[in-house]
Motif scaffolding. Sequence first.
Motif, PDB file in Angstrom:
ATOM      1  N   GLU A  77       0.859  -1.186   0.000  1.00 25.63           N
ATOM      2  CA  GLU A  77       0.000   0.000   0.000  1.00 25.63           C
ATOM      3  C   GLU A  77       0.893   1.233   0.000  1.00 25.63           C
ATOM      4  O   GLU A  77       1.864   1.293   0.755  1.00 25.63           O
ATOM      5  CB  GLU A  77      -0.922   0.020   1.213  1.00 25.63           C
ATOM      6  CG  GLU A  77      -1.943  -1.121   1.250  1.00 25.63           C
ATOM      7  CD  GLU A  77      -2.788  -1.075   2.495  1.00 25.63           C
ATOM      8  OE1 GLU A  77      -2.542  -0.175   3.339  1.00 25.63           O
ATOM      9  OE2 GLU A  77      -3.686  -1.919   2.648  1.00 25.63           O
ATOM     10  N   THR A  79       1.126   5.540   0.104  1.00 18.35           N
ATOM     11  CA  THR A  79       0.469   6.830   0.358  1.00 18.35           C
ATOM     12  C   THR A  79       1.459   7.952   0.090  1.00 18.35           C
ATOM     13  O   THR A  79       2.675   7.757   0.204  1.00 18.35           O
ATOM     14  CB  THR A  79      -0.020   6.922   1.820  1.00 18.35           C
ATOM     15  OG1 THR A  79       1.100   6.818   2.695  1.00 18.35           O
ATOM     16  CG2 THR A  79      -1.025   5.828   2.138  1.00 18.35           C
ATOM     17  N   THR A  80       0.951   9.076  -0.260  1.00 20.21           N
ATOM     18  CA  THR A  80       1.783  10.260  -0.445  1.00 20.21           C
ATOM     19  C   THR A  80       1.179  11.394   0.384  1.00 20.21           C
ATOM     20  O   THR A  80       0.118  11.249   1.000  1.00 20.21           O
ATOM     21  CB  THR A  80       1.832  10.692  -1.924  1.00 20.21           C
ATOM     22  OG1 THR A  80       0.543  11.156  -2.303  1.00 20.21           O
ATOM     23  CG2 THR A  80       2.248   9.532  -2.800  1.00 20.21           C
ATOM     24  N   THR A  81       1.842  12.528   0.365  1.00 21.78           N
ATOM     25  CA  THR A  81       1.302  13.682   1.081  1.00 21.78           C
ATOM     26  C   THR A  81      -0.014  14.164   0.478  1.00 21.78           C
ATOM     27  O   THR A  81      -0.817  14.815   1.141  1.00 21.78           O
ATOM     28  CB  THR A  81       2.335  14.829   1.051  1.00 21.78           C
ATOM     29  OG1 THR A  81       2.680  15.090  -0.310  1.00 21.78           O
ATOM     30  CG2 THR A  81       3.577  14.449   1.835  1.00 21.78           C
ATOM     31  N   GLY A  83      -2.299  11.999  -0.730  1.00 21.98           N
ATOM     32  CA  GLY A  83      -3.335  10.978  -0.552  1.00 21.98           C
ATOM     33  C   GLY A  83      -2.822   9.592  -0.882  1.00 21.98           C
ATOM     34  O   GLY A  83      -1.616   9.366  -1.081  1.00 21.98           O
ATOM     35  N   ASP A  84      -3.766   8.641  -0.946  1.00 29.21           N
ATOM     36  CA  ASP A  84      -3.404   7.240  -1.187  1.00 29.21           C
ATOM     37  C   ASP A  84      -3.076   6.989  -2.653  1.00 29.21           C
ATOM     38  O   ASP A  84      -3.731   7.525  -3.555  1.00 29.21           O
ATOM     39  CB  ASP A  84      -4.548   6.315  -0.772  1.00 29.21           C
ATOM     40  CG  ASP A  84      -4.788   6.335   0.724  1.00 29.21           C
ATOM     41  OD1 ASP A  84      -3.854   6.709   1.470  1.00 29.21           O
ATOM     42  OD2 ASP A  84      -5.909   5.981   1.158  1.00 29.21           O
ATOM     43  N   THR A  86      -2.615   4.277  -5.936  1.00 30.77           N
ATOM     44  CA  THR A  86      -3.369   3.157  -6.483  1.00 30.77           C
ATOM     45  C   THR A  86      -2.447   2.312  -7.352  1.00 30.77           C
ATOM     46  O   THR A  86      -1.400   2.777  -7.807  1.00 30.77           O
ATOM     47  CB  THR A  86      -4.561   3.655  -7.332  1.00 30.77           C
ATOM     48  OG1 THR A  86      -4.068   4.491  -8.392  1.00 30.77           O
ATOM     49  CG2 THR A  86      -5.552   4.434  -6.481  1.00 30.77           C
ATOM     50  N   GLU A  88      -0.573  -0.229  -6.572  1.00 28.67           N
ATOM     51  CA  GLU A  88       0.741  -0.511  -5.986  1.00 28.67           C
ATOM     52  C   GLU A  88       1.207  -1.927  -6.350  1.00 28.67           C
ATOM     53  O   GLU A  88       0.413  -2.877  -6.335  1.00 28.67           O
ATOM     54  CB  GLU A  88       0.708  -0.382  -4.467  1.00 28.67           C
ATOM     55  CG  GLU A  88       0.330   0.992  -3.956  1.00 28.67           C
ATOM     56  CD  GLU A  88      -1.159   1.097  -3.684  1.00 28.67           C
ATOM     57  OE1 GLU A  88      -1.933   0.419  -4.385  1.00 28.67           O
ATOM     58  OE2 GLU A  88      -1.544   1.848  -2.767  1.00 28.67           O
ATOM     59  N   THR A 126       0.076   7.923  -8.424  1.00 32.23           N
ATOM     60  CA  THR A 126      -0.257   8.929  -7.412  1.00 32.23           C
ATOM     61  C   THR A 126      -1.722   9.372  -7.548  1.00 32.23           C
ATOM     62  O   THR A 126      -2.363   9.105  -8.568  1.00 32.23           O
ATOM     63  CB  THR A 126       0.660  10.151  -7.563  1.00 32.23           C
ATOM     64  OG1 THR A 126       0.358  10.800  -8.810  1.00 32.23           O
ATOM     65  CG2 THR A 126       2.117   9.748  -7.510  1.00 32.23           C
ATOM     66  N   PRO A 127      -2.259  10.028  -6.502  1.00 29.35           N
ATOM     67  CA  PRO A 127      -3.640  10.527  -6.612  1.00 29.35           C
ATOM     68  C   PRO A 127      -3.831  11.470  -7.796  1.00 29.35           C
ATOM     69  O   PRO A 127      -4.945  11.582  -8.331  1.00 29.35           O
ATOM     70  CB  PRO A 127      -3.839  11.262  -5.284  1.00 29.35           C
ATOM     71  CG  PRO A 127      -2.888  10.606  -4.350  1.00 29.35           C
ATOM     72  CD  PRO A 127      -1.699  10.242  -5.169  1.00 29.35           C
ATOM     73  N   SER A 218       9.710   4.031   3.874  1.00 32.01           N
ATOM     74  CA  SER A 218       9.188   5.387   3.610  1.00 32.01           C
ATOM     75  C   SER A 218      10.233   6.210   2.879  1.00 32.01           C
ATOM     76  O   SER A 218      11.433   5.976   2.991  1.00 32.01           O
ATOM     77  CB  SER A 218       8.816   6.074   4.925  1.00 32.01           C
ATOM     78  OG  SER A 218       9.962   6.253   5.734  1.00 32.01           O
TER      79      SER A 218
END
Length: 229
Positions: A77, A79-81, A83-84, A86, A88, A126-127, A218
Amino acid sequence: ESEPKPEPKLKEPAKKVVLPEHKPAVPVKKAAEPAAKEGPKATLAVEEKVASELHQPTIDAPYFRMDVGYGLTLTPEGTTTAGDMTGEDVANLALFSAGVGYIFSNKLRADLTADYRTDAEFDATTPGGAAVSSEVNGLAVMLNGYYDIGTFEGFTPYLGGGVGIVRLETTEQTGTMAAGDTSTNFAWALNVGSAIELGNDENTLADVSYRCSSALASSSNMTVPLMTT
């Protein structure tokens, strides 16, 4: 008148001496040997038993292990600053491990291992719809415990688990530029497997197992929980 002639003396017949016949000696039955004579035999049996026990594998003893494996990421999974992520996906990776342990009984043992996870490519979206890519590797130090169920025809199945720390490193992210990063996190693992005897060598075993472990990587704007085996 002339004197009568003395009668001649007759010799008495020699007395016959009859000696009693000697009967053959009857063999005397030997008395049962006293129990004390069996002492050396009993001592010898005890010594043989002790000698045979010396050749049996020691229950409590240290051991050394080396492992090589193949890792699959089950639930990545990202996530970025913003949002989540997709889509992955983390590529399969090679695992190498070495450690030392101690056998406490015929059921319980424990070891301390250092596990290295080779670089694995991470891809996601990314989002904002941008495709990004990075690589992640890890070095974990784990304290593991095992319960050996029993030995069946040379196979010793076991259950185990461990806890430790892992240092994960991500490379520079492409797509949406972001610097790589390193992080040190808590890690845990669960094991199921079997040790296998190799011929008559009681001191060398092969081990085939499945391990599920969790760690977290991270970067400056990306967090990736990794569940690998």
